[in-house]
Design a protein around this motif. Structure first.
Motif, PDB file in Angstrom:
ATOM      1  N   LEU A   9       4.502   1.496  -2.290  1.00 25.76           N
ATOM      2  CA  LEU A   9       5.157   1.805  -3.563  1.00 25.76           C
ATOM      3  C   LEU A   9       6.585   2.289  -3.330  1.00 25.76           C
ATOM      4  N   ARG A  10       6.781   3.123  -2.324  1.00 27.37           N
ATOM      5  CA  ARG A  10       8.117   3.643  -2.012  1.00 27.37           C
ATOM      6  C   ARG A  10       9.074   2.499  -1.668  1.00 27.37           C
ATOM      7  N   ARG A  11       8.587   1.519  -0.886  1.00 28.39           N
ATOM      8  CA  ARG A  11       9.433   0.360  -0.543  1.00 28.39           C
ATOM      9  C   ARG A  11       9.834  -0.435  -1.780  1.00 28.39           C
ATOM     10  N   LYS A  49       5.020  -5.586 -12.656  1.00 26.88           N
ATOM     11  CA  LYS A  49       5.648  -6.461 -11.656  1.00 26.88           C
ATOM     12  C   LYS A  49       5.025  -6.306 -10.267  1.00 26.88           C
ATOM     13  N   LEU A  50       4.303  -5.208 -10.037  1.00 28.26           N
ATOM     14  CA  LEU A  50       3.706  -4.954  -8.725  1.00 28.26           C
ATOM     15  C   LEU A  50       2.210  -5.232  -8.673  1.00 28.26           C
ATOM     16  N   HIS A  51       1.642  -5.678  -9.773  1.00 27.62           N
ATOM     17  CA  HIS A  51       0.192  -5.878  -9.839  1.00 27.62           C
ATOM     18  C   HIS A  51      -0.305  -6.849  -8.768  1.00 27.62           C
ATOM     19  N   ALA A  52       0.334  -8.006  -8.639  1.00 24.73           N
ATOM     20  CA  ALA A  52      -0.117  -9.008  -7.659  1.00 24.73           C
ATOM     21  C   ALA A  52      -0.010  -8.454  -6.235  1.00 24.73           C
ATOM     22  N   GLY A  53       1.041  -7.724  -5.950  1.00 24.38           N
ATOM     23  CA  GLY A  53       1.210  -7.144  -4.621  1.00 24.38           C
ATOM     24  C   GLY A  53       0.142  -6.121  -4.301  1.00 24.38           C
ATOM     25  N   GLU A  96      -2.960  -7.892  -3.279  1.00 23.04           N
ATOM     26  CA  GLU A  96      -2.855  -8.412  -1.907  1.00 23.04           C
ATOM     27  C   GLU A  96      -2.985  -7.296  -0.878  1.00 23.04           C
ATOM     28  N   GLY A  97      -2.428  -6.138  -1.169  1.00 22.96           N
ATOM     29  CA  GLY A  97      -2.421  -5.042  -0.210  1.00 22.96           C
ATOM     30  C   GLY A  97      -3.730  -4.287  -0.105  1.00 22.96           C
ATOM     31  N   LEU A  98      -4.453  -4.171  -1.206  1.00 23.67           N
ATOM     32  CA  LEU A  98      -5.675  -3.362  -1.197  1.00 23.67           C
ATOM     33  C   LEU A  98      -6.655  -3.717  -0.085  1.00 23.67           C
ATOM     34  N   PRO A  99      -6.968  -4.988   0.134  1.00 26.61           N
ATOM     35  CA  PRO A  99      -7.928  -5.290   1.211  1.00 26.61           C
ATOM     36  C   PRO A  99      -7.456  -4.821   2.584  1.00 26.61           C
ATOM     37  N   LEU A 100      -6.151  -4.812   2.803  1.00 25.33           N
ATOM     38  CA  LEU A 100      -5.616  -4.341   4.083  1.00 25.33           C
ATOM     39  C   LEU A 100      -5.665  -2.822   4.171  1.00 25.33           C
TER      40      LEU A 100
END
Length: 120
Positions: free
Chosen positions: A60-62, A92-96, A99-103
């Motif tokens: 989120l900070r990035r 705007k960050l929903h898709a990201g 993608e990140g949650l599984p990692l």
């Protein structure tokens, strides 16, 4: 000391969560996304959550966003630990996030569920 079992969230904790949700709304960053993690028995939910929130905060900070969330651990009738995290997430960050949650949550170590808690 063993795990403490309660049937209900203590009033002080519930009040803190309510105040955090109200504060987020007051500053224009309503908690609008809900993520639920179901932890397997061989994963410590507290350390898994700590790792995931650290990764999410950095992500989120990035993207120029503050990490605003509240979370609770819950042990359901089946005895399995799961965690609910309500957070603020610009659309705007929903898709990201998806993608990140599984990692961040080290899948397949846990099962993840997401839903929009409210519309922006």
């Amino acid at each position: 000391m063993g795990k403490r079992t309660t049937r209900f969230l203590p009033l002080e904790a519930a009040t803190e969560i309510r105040d955090a949700v109200n504060h987020a709304a007051a500053i224009g960053t309503r908690l609008n996304q809900l993520v639920t993690m179901s932890w397997p028995d061989d994963i410590d939910g507290q350390s898994g959550l700590r790792r995931a929130l650290r990764c999410m905060r950095e992500w989120l900070r990035r993207h120029g966003e503050a990490g605003l969330w509240v979370w609770v651990h819950e042990q359901g009738p089946s005895g399995h630990l799961h965690t609910h995290v309500a957070l603020h997430l610009p659309s705007k960050l929903h898709a990201g996030l998806l993608e990140g949650l599984p990692l961040w949550f080290d899948l397949p170590a846990c099962l993840l569920y997401t839903s929009d808690a409210a519309h922006e």
